[in-house]
Scaffold this active site. Structure first.
Site, mmCIF file in Angstrom:
data_model
loop_
_atom_site.group_PDB
_atom_site.id
_atom_site.type_symbol
_atom_site.label_atom_id
_atom_site.label_comp_id
_atom_site.label_asym_id
_atom_site.label_seq_id
_atom_site.Cartn_x
_atom_site.Cartn_y
_atom_site.Cartn_z
ATOM 1 N N HIS A 46 0.880 -1.172 0.000
ATOM 2 C CA HIS A 46 0.000 0.000 0.000
ATOM 3 C C HIS A 46 0.924 1.230 0.000
ATOM 4 C CE1 HIS A 46 -2.789 2.996 1.730
ATOM 5 N NE2 HIS A 46 -3.775 2.182 1.392
ATOM 6 N N ASP A 98 3.184 -3.664 7.978
ATOM 7 C CA ASP A 98 1.909 -2.968 7.786
ATOM 8 C C ASP A 98 0.794 -4.005 7.984
ATOM 9 O OD1 ASP A 98 -0.408 -1.881 6.821
ATOM 10 O OD2 ASP A 98 0.395 -1.347 4.849
ATOM 11 N N GLN A 153 -4.473 -4.635 6.937
ATOM 12 C CA GLN A 153 -5.457 -5.581 6.398
ATOM 13 C C GLN A 153 -5.401 -6.933 7.107
ATOM 14 O OE1 GLN A 153 -7.835 -4.948 4.258
ATOM 15 N NE2 GLN A 153 -7.156 -2.934 3.582
ATOM 16 N N LYS A 199 -10.675 -0.260 10.460
ATOM 17 C CA LYS A 199 -10.866 -1.436 9.599
ATOM 18 C C LYS A 199 -11.281 -2.661 10.413
ATOM 19 C CE LYS A 199 -7.451 0.035 6.156
ATOM 20 N NZ LYS A 199 -8.216 0.475 4.998
ATOM 21 N N CYS A 227 -4.652 2.574 -3.807
ATOM 22 C CA CYS A 227 -3.409 3.045 -3.162
ATOM 23 C C CYS A 227 -2.298 2.007 -3.294
ATOM 24 C CB CYS A 227 -3.617 3.392 -1.689
ATOM 25 S SG CYS A 227 -4.832 4.672 -1.440
HETATM 26 N N1 PLP Z 1 -1.958 -0.306 4.642
HETATM 27 C C1 PLP Z 1 -2.901 -1.038 4.033
HETATM 28 C C2 PLP Z 1 -2.560 -2.412 3.576
HETATM 29 C C3 PLP Z 1 -4.182 -0.515 3.836
HETATM 30 O O1 PLP Z 1 -5.110 -1.248 3.242
HETATM 31 C C4 PLP Z 1 -4.453 0.791 4.309
HETATM 32 C C5 PLP Z 1 -5.775 1.402 4.076
HETATM 33 O O2 PLP Z 1 -6.485 1.072 3.166
HETATM 34 C C6 PLP Z 1 -3.435 1.498 4.944
HETATM 35 C C7 PLP Z 1 -2.200 0.916 5.093
HETATM 36 C C8 PLP Z 1 -3.665 2.881 5.452
HETATM 37 O O3 PLP Z 1 -4.604 2.872 6.477
HETATM 38 P P1 PLP Z 1 -5.254 4.257 6.977
HETATM 39 O O4 PLP Z 1 -5.912 4.864 5.767
HETATM 40 O O5 PLP Z 1 -6.243 3.839 7.991
HETATM 41 O O6 PLP Z 1 -4.158 5.077 7.506
#
Ligand code: PLP
Length: 399
Positions: A111, A188, A191, A214, A351
């Site tokens: 992401h 990260d 998900q 999430k 993203c």
């Molecule tokens: N990392 C992953 C894999 C994501 O799916 C997301 C959000 O869609 C993020 C990071 C970023 O999360 P946030 O928008 O809550 O900061």
């Protein structure tokens, strides 16, 4: 199950299949947020009056609950604005200690919130950004990870579960290998945590980032888990109120962890809502949550595999996500047509543009399931897809 979620009841004609973007919030979470505004509304930590003391206690309890949920110590839980904020903080705090020629391993599966902080570091410091070669179906393997790991690797920054394809990275083995060369691992987990048990001690991970929204929690609140000795070692990346011990015109000392990383007034209402969020997940059980999500996803997938005009990109993965396209139809056109039938799914690069470039796709559609969905949602989704395909056939997009 839907009765626990007001937004599902208030939008009964909609089919919500966008939980990978954000989950729907249960009433208990909304009540906890209201509780803060209705009964407290004050700041925490600095007040000596009863409302402030009680609000401070509730926030401390939330931190303890998060710590217990991922098997961490409470001082290892830093509250942030979200996963993006946590991941940026990790990159900023570690980057200060990197030297010329040091290597950082990441991947094209990431992401943007996982990848861009390190791209930024590489623009300002003379470090080498290395990418784990993805397999042809865009997976990270231990074998390919070993090919980029060297004695110069100082940081490994990878996703636990892909937000586009739902693939799980074999982080257990990757963490072990990384530690053998002395590298720090930042994962990260945005998900992963809504779908699986995370035990940071068993993983032996150095930093683990995620967002509450999430996992049926509030927006505006994230967690940065960091090993105690690392959080103690690194400097805070944001300076200001609340995070310092003593300030004079030419010096500052910081509070103990985790407070030295929490600058200014925190999102107190969201922190109040951590308790009901974790209680709900615990009462259902994360394994049941995942079983239900995968079951519903597979029901939909089975029908989609029978449709000639649907291309699925992650059919073999045990996941709650279906990544797909309709042959000959741009994802934005498809998603608009589905929205007319109140089918809520996502289109675009989610993203994760480097991943779409790797897959040679401009964009994909993503349907993501969670435990509050049901068979009726699946049926309406498949009906909507059939209707959309028929429409694009009529207008000549599909031959
Ligand atoms: N990392 C992953 C894999 C994501 O799916 C997301 C959000 O869609 C993020 C990071 C970023 O999360 P946030 O928008 O809550 O900061």
């Amino acid at each position: 199950m839907k009765e626990l979620f007001p937004a599902l009841l208030n939008n009964k004609d909609s089919v919500y299949l966008d939980s990978a973007a954000s989950s729907i919030k249960p009433k208990a979470v909304i009540d906890a947020i209201n509780d803060y505004y209705l009964n407290y509304s004050c700041n925490i930590d600095r007040g000596v009056y009863k409302e402030s003391i009680s609000a401070t206690n509730k926030c401390n309890e939330s931190r303890e609950m998060v710590a217990k949920y991922i098997n961490a110590k409470k001082e290892e839980i830093v509250f942030t604005r979200g996963a993006s904020n946590s991941l940026n903080m990790v990159a900023m705090m570690i980057s200060e200690t990197l030297n010329d020629g040091d290597e950082v391993i990441t991947s094209e599966l990431e992401h943007h919130s996982s990848f861009l902080p390190w791209l930024n570091v590489s623009k300002h410091k003379n470090i080498v950004l290395k990418f784990v070669e993805l397999t042809s179906d865009a997976k990270i393997t231990v074998e390919n990870f070993k090919k980029v790991l060297t004695n110069k690797t100082k940081v490994v920054a990878l996703t636990h579960v892909s937000n586009v394809l739902g693939y799980k990275t074999p982080i257990e083995e990757i963490i072990k290998l990384s530690h053998e060369v002395g590298a720090i691992v930042s994962i990260d987990g945005a998900q992963a945590i809504p779908h699986m048990k995370i035990d940071v001690k068993a993983l032996d991970v150095d930093f683990y980032s995620f967002s509450l929204h999430k996992m049926c929690g509030p927006t505006g609140l994230g967690v940065l888990y960091g090993k105690k000795e690392l959080l103690e070692k690194y400097n805070p990346v944001e300076l200001g109120g609340e995070m310092n011990d003593e300030v004079s015109i030419d010096s500052v000392t910081y509070k103990a962890i985790p407070h030295k990383f929490e600058t200014g007034t925190m999102p107190i209402a969201s922190i109040f809502a951590v308790k009901p969020c974790i209680e709900l997940l615990n009462s259902i059980g994360i394994d049941n949550i995942e079983k239900r999500s995968v079951y519903l996803r597979n029901l939909a997938l089975k029908e989609m595999m029978k449709m000639d005009d649907i291309i699925v990109y992650n059919a073999s993965e045990e996941s709650s996500i279906i990544a797909f396209n309709i042959r000959g139809v741009h994802s934005h056109d498809a998603v608009s047509s589905l929205a007319e039938d109140n089918i809520c799914i996502r289109a675009g690069h989610h993203c994760a543009e480097p991943l779409h470039k790797f897959l040679k796709l401009s964009s994909t559609l993503r349907a993501s399931f969670y435990f509050y969905n049901d068979e009726e949602d699946v049926r309406k989704f498949i009906d909507g897809l059939n209707k959309t395909i028929e429409f694009f056939k009529e207008v000549g997009y599909i031959g």
